[in-house]
Write a protein that holds these residues in place. Structure first.
Motif, PDB file in Angstrom:
ATOM      1  N   ALA A  64       0.836  -1.203   0.000  1.00  0.00           N
ATOM      2  CA  ALA A  64       0.000   0.000   0.000  1.00  0.00           C
ATOM      3  C   ALA A  64       0.875   1.260   0.000  1.00  0.00           C
ATOM      4  O   ALA A  64       0.568   2.238  -0.694  1.00  0.00           O
ATOM      5  N   THR A  65       1.962   1.222   0.746  1.00  0.00           N
ATOM      6  CA  THR A  65       2.860   2.384   0.811  1.00  0.00           C
ATOM      7  C   THR A  65       3.567   2.596  -0.516  1.00  0.00           C
ATOM      8  O   THR A  65       3.721   3.737  -0.968  1.00  0.00           O
ATOM      9  N   PHE A  66       3.984   1.518  -1.178  1.00  0.00           N
ATOM     10  CA  PHE A  66       4.604   1.651  -2.495  1.00  0.00           C
ATOM     11  C   PHE A  66       3.635   2.282  -3.494  1.00  0.00           C
ATOM     12  O   PHE A  66       4.037   3.117  -4.312  1.00  0.00           O
ATOM     13  N   GLU A  67       2.362   1.899  -3.418  1.00  0.00           N
ATOM     14  CA  GLU A  67       1.358   2.516  -4.298  1.00  0.00           C
ATOM     15  C   GLU A  67       1.245   4.014  -4.028  1.00  0.00           C
ATOM     16  O   GLU A  67       1.181   4.826  -4.963  1.00  0.00           O
ATOM     17  N   LYS A  68       1.212   4.378  -2.747  1.00  0.00           N
ATOM     18  CA  LYS A  68       1.145   5.801  -2.391  1.00  0.00           C
ATOM     19  C   LYS A  68       2.394   6.542  -2.867  1.00  0.00           C
ATOM     20  O   LYS A  68       2.308   7.684  -3.318  1.00  0.00           O
ATOM     21  N   MET A  69       3.551   5.889  -2.763  1.00  0.00           N
ATOM     22  CA  MET A  69       4.785   6.516  -3.238  1.00  0.00           C
ATOM     23  C   MET A  69       4.723   6.750  -4.748  1.00  0.00           C
ATOM     24  O   MET A  69       5.115   7.815  -5.222  1.00  0.00           O
ATOM     25  N   ASP A  70       4.234   5.755  -5.481  1.00  0.00           N
ATOM     26  CA  ASP A  70       4.093   5.919  -6.937  1.00  0.00           C
ATOM     27  C   ASP A  70       3.187   7.104  -7.255  1.00  0.00           C
ATOM     28  O   ASP A  70       3.507   7.926  -8.126  1.00  0.00           O
ATOM     29  N   ASP A  71       2.050   7.194  -6.552  1.00  0.00           N
ATOM     30  CA  ASP A  71       1.112   8.304  -6.772  1.00  0.00           C
ATOM     31  C   ASP A  71       1.771   9.649  -6.463  1.00  0.00           C
ATOM     32  O   ASP A  71       1.628  10.607  -7.234  1.00  0.00           O
ATOM     33  N   ASN A  72       2.490   9.713  -5.354  1.00  0.00           N
ATOM     34  CA  ASN A  72       3.114  10.976  -4.958  1.00  0.00           C
ATOM     35  C   ASN A  72       4.323  11.321  -5.815  1.00  0.00           C
ATOM     36  O   ASN A  72       4.676  12.492  -5.939  1.00  0.00           O
ATOM     37  N   LEU A  73       4.942  10.334  -6.408  1.00  0.00           N
ATOM     38  CA  LEU A  73       6.019  10.586  -7.365  1.00  0.00           C
ATOM     39  C   LEU A  73       5.435  11.278  -8.595  1.00  0.00           C
ATOM     40  O   LEU A  73       5.996  12.263  -9.084  1.00  0.00           O
ATOM     41  N   THR A  74       4.290  10.793  -9.049  1.00  0.00           N
ATOM     42  CA  THR A  74       3.600  11.416 -10.186  1.00  0.00           C
ATOM     43  C   THR A  74       3.182  12.848  -9.840  1.00  0.00           C
ATOM     44  O   THR A  74       3.287  13.750 -10.676  1.00  0.00           O
ATOM     45  N   LYS A  75       2.728  13.052  -8.605  1.00  0.00           N
ATOM     46  CA  LYS A  75       2.308  14.383  -8.149  1.00  0.00           C
ATOM     47  C   LYS A  75       3.489  15.300  -7.820  1.00  0.00           C
ATOM     48  O   LYS A  75       3.303  16.480  -7.544  1.00  0.00           O
ATOM     49  N   ARG A  76       4.690  14.709  -7.777  1.00  0.00           N
ATOM     50  CA  ARG A  76       5.922  15.447  -7.444  1.00  0.00           C
ATOM     51  C   ARG A  76       5.862  16.016  -6.020  1.00  0.00           C
ATOM     52  O   ARG A  76       6.374  17.089  -5.742  1.00  0.00           O
TER      53      ARG A  76
END
Length: 159
Positions: A64-76
């Motif tokens: 779940a945290t990796f998914e959130k990291m991917d999302d926040n990477l996209t959001k910068r």
């Protein structure tokens, strides 16, 4: 593990110990001393119900945290990436998952505009995001390695 004196080990204990040794010899991904402390909390060495719950709970949390990291990477969103890196660093450190912990610590630092050990400032968002992307890739790879080893260990107890 503490030796309780001379006694004959049950066959399930032998299987548990053999599987543990195999898993702990899995390179430098898992710190044996830390993980053995988790195992010492089990009341039943054969089923390892307590540690199994902690480990499999970590798997869910990490994914779940990796998914959130991917999302926040996209959001910068560097601040959120730093926070997520800090969170997963602590969880992985508790289990002795050293490589995952190290990669997450880098993500934490990069999200704070620092270098990989937090000593020097890095003012560029683009540089920090690139470093986070690389560290996240490494964290996921290391996670897959320990997930495979730990699942094999617990599956071996059930066999």
């Amino acid at each position: 593990m503490a030796d309780a004196g001379p006694r004959s080990a049950a066959p399930s204990e032998h299987k548990s110990e053999e599987g543990l040794q195999e898993m702990l010899e899995y390179g430098d991904n898992i710190d044996p001393a830390t993980f053995e402390q988790i195992l010492e909390m089990d009341e039943d060495d054969a089923s390892r119900e307590f540690s199994r719950g902690i480990v499999f709970g970590f798997f869910e949390q990490a994914e779940a945290t990796f998914e959130k990291m991917d999302d926040n990477l996209t959001k910068r969103d560097l601040a959120q990436l730093s926070s997520l890196g800090h969170f997963l660093k602590g969880s992985s450190a508790t289990l002795g998952l050293t490589k995952v912990k190290d990669s997450c610590e880098k993500i934490q630092w990069y999200g704070m505009h620092k270098d990989d050990n937090g000593a020097n400032d890095e003012p560029s968002d683009d540089v920090c995001l690139k470093r986070i992307k690389d560290a996240l890739t490494e964290a996921k790879k290391d996670y897959q390695d320990v997930e495979k080893a730990l699942k094999a260990y617990y599956d071996g107890l059930d066999a």
